[in-house]
Design an enzyme around this catalytic site. Structure first.
Site, PDB file in Angstrom:
ATOM      1  N   ASP A  89     -32.356  47.676  24.578  1.00  0.00           N
ATOM      2  CA  ASP A  89     -32.136  48.962  25.221  1.00  0.00           C
ATOM      3  C   ASP A  89     -33.427  49.783  25.243  1.00  0.00           C
ATOM      4  OD1 ASP A  89     -30.106  50.910  26.259  1.00  0.00           O
ATOM      5  OD2 ASP A  89     -30.740  52.062  24.498  1.00  0.00           O
ATOM      6  N   GLU A 139     -34.279  46.000  29.027  1.00  0.00           N
ATOM      7  CA  GLU A 139     -33.987  47.116  29.919  1.00  0.00           C
ATOM      8  C   GLU A 139     -35.310  47.855  30.115  1.00  0.00           C
ATOM      9  OE1 GLU A 139     -31.116  51.057  30.340  1.00  0.00           O
ATOM     10  OE2 GLU A 139     -32.079  50.596  28.432  1.00  0.00           O
TER      11      GLU A 139
END
Length: 531
Positions: free
Chosen positions: A211, A270
């Site tokens: 993330d 990401e």
């Protein structure tokens, strides 16, 4: 535990992964919130689609301020979702079905309830414990240490104890105040996260999705930025918190770690940057994949698709890794809505998904995308997304629980208890879009996706689809977008308002019926095989 049998080296290069947002996938214990039991029970459905694996968003212990992305224990399971034994059972079951399992890791920030952050608060200003986070005294006049803005809106700094005369420190949080950022310039942070990765890799997970992968390091000295930051685009508009060169050594270290495991494990980033910058994170000694974020943001415009596709192809040639395609995820509006809504938005979303599945490289499908679900206008009083509360942008519409049946209860088969209200309310028409309904409709989006995945696998097995196929993008008359994939395959999308004549080739699959004279209707897509 062992992974799925028969793994090919580099399996991830052309794998299709199904993203599961556990809260909204299936509720096995009847409390209105999705959980690991529900996911295990519905795992055969995922396998039946023909995908290669699942990516599961966070289910670790969390106060749930940001629906799990505020982690208080990186190596546990939140009781809201189940137990570690249930996760182990899920992992074994997935591997038994030939599905690989990718988990989320959130290394940019944690929960303010994380024991290490709580220890830093207790230790006081100047302590080694505070060195694992970004604590600084305020500037003159009681202002924050710099002008950075939170992605969720407002200052990216909060006082530790606004009422204290002795503790004048502020702490950095690029997201909500309940999500303090780790200080990656402190070596102890890197050591801590290596242990986290080892914990899950030792359990047998096949990959880790990272993330906010590009924002771990902040500019040395934390200087003011000229940008305004703010909701949604805050990280990209503030270069001081994004894409610092030091971050690449983290992924080189993590790649050495994943390379030490067999079967092969992967890192998926990401990386919300322009294609030429994002591709640098997938150099041979760094992450295996990074999402092609530019596609997630596209509207329905042939020139824009061609320009972004050409950019991604140039980045692939420069750095070697094929793009990882996606049109949806849990943070953005669903493509049906993004492409105009209603029946036309659905036709476009079907065409876009078929196109993505025909491109070289890996692809990700967000749960419900295979059903053609639109964004839901969640009532104001039912919204829980912190971005809505702080910045007026809501992601709740893309997170409404899946409709499994036409049952006339409030959850449409999502919950094992028909009387349970789901954590986000479903619209009245939700059952008409359900898995149960679409399974029996020959032309449904669900059946289109399963057919596309079957044909895709056949083409991969015949080496007609290979992950390194070059792509040449162009726009022809009447808004016909063409992507020539290698020497054998052409993808065509009619993005204008008129039917389009297809290039030469045998039509393998189309998102909508061709006209009697072989024209592709507006908002349709097709795969063609050259003879």
């Amino acid at each position: 535990m062992t992974g799925p049998g028969g793994q090919r080296p580099g399996w991830w290069q052309d794998a299709v992964i199904y993203q599961v947002y556990p809260r909204s996938f299936a509720d096995g214990d009847g409390d209105g919130v999705g959980d690991l039991t529900g996911l295990l029970e519905r795992l055969p459905y995922i396998a039946s689609l023909g995908v290669d694996g699942v990516w599961i968003t966070p289910f670790q212990p969390s106060p749930q301020v940001d629906q799990g992305y505020d982690v208080s224990d990186y190596c546990g399971v939140d009781p809201l979702f189940g137990t570690m034994k249930q996760f182990d059972d899920l992992l074994d079951a997935a591997h038994g079905m030939g599905l690989r399992v990718i988990l989320d890791v959130v290394p940019n920030h944690c929960s303010s309830e994380h024991p290490l952050f709580q220890a830093a608060i207790a230790a006081g200003p100047g302590s080694p414990e505070r060195g694992m986070f970004h604590f600084l005294p305020g500037s003159d006049g009681g202002l924050p240490p710099n002008n950075w803005q939170s992605v969720f809106g407002g200052p990216a700094w909060s006082r530790v104890d606004p009422g204290s005369d002795t503790d004048q420190d502020w702490y950095l949080h690029l997201f909500s105040p309940e999500q303090p950022d780790w200080n990656w310039r402190n070596a102890a942070v890197g050591d801590y996260f290596e242990d986290v990765l080892r914990f899950w890799l030792d359990k047998g997970v096949d990959g880790l999705r990272i993330d906010v992968a590009h924002a771990l390091f902040k500019a040395e000295g934390l200087p003011d930025t000229e940008g305004t930051g703010g909701v949604v685009n805050g990280l990209r508009s503030n270069p001081q918190v994004s894409d610092q060169e030091e971050v690449h050594e983290v992924y080189r270290r993590w790649r050495r770690l994943t390379d030490s495991y067999a079967p092969e494990r992967i890192l998926v980033g990401e990386v919300n940057l322009a294609p030429e910058r994002a591709a640098r994170y997938t150099r041979p000694d760094e992450m295996h994949q990074a999402f092609a974020f530019a596609f997630v943001k596209l509207g329905w415009d042939a020139a824009d698709w061609a320009a972004v596709g050409t950019e991604l192809e140039a980045a692939r040639r420069a750095y070697g890794a094929p793009p990882t395609w996606a049109l949806e995820n849990h943070d953005v509006p669903r493509s049906v809505t993004r492409f105009g809504g209603g029946s036309r938005g659905l036709r476009r979303a079907r065409a876009g998904l078929l196109a993505v599945l025909g491109l070289p490289g890996g692809a990700y499908i967000y749960q419900g995308q295979e059903l053609g679900l639109p964004d839901v206008e969640v009532p104001l009083g039912a919204r829980v997304d912190p971005m809505w509360a702080k910045g007026g942008v809501s992601r709740d519409g893309a997170r409404v629980p899946l409709p499994w049946t036409t049952a006339p209860d409030s959850s449409y088969g999502f919950s094992s208890d028909s009387a349970a209200d789901p954590w986000l309310p479903a619209p009245v028409s939700w059952g008409s879009r359900s898995v149960q309904t679409q399974r029996t409709e020959p032309g449904s989006t669900l059946n289109l996706v399963t057919e596309a995945l079957t044909v895709r696998r056949q083409l991969i097995d015949k080496e007609i689809f290979t992950p390194g196929d070059p792509c040449e993008w162009r726009v022809e008359d009447h808004g016909l977008l063409i992507c020539a994939r290698g020497d054998n395959v052409v993808l065509a999308i009619a993005m204008g308002d008129e039917p389009c004549r297809l290039p030469e080739g045998n039509v393998l699959l189309a998102s909508a019926p061709l006209s009697p004279d072989g024209l592709l209707p507006p908002d349709g897509a097709a795969w063609l095989l050259r003879s």
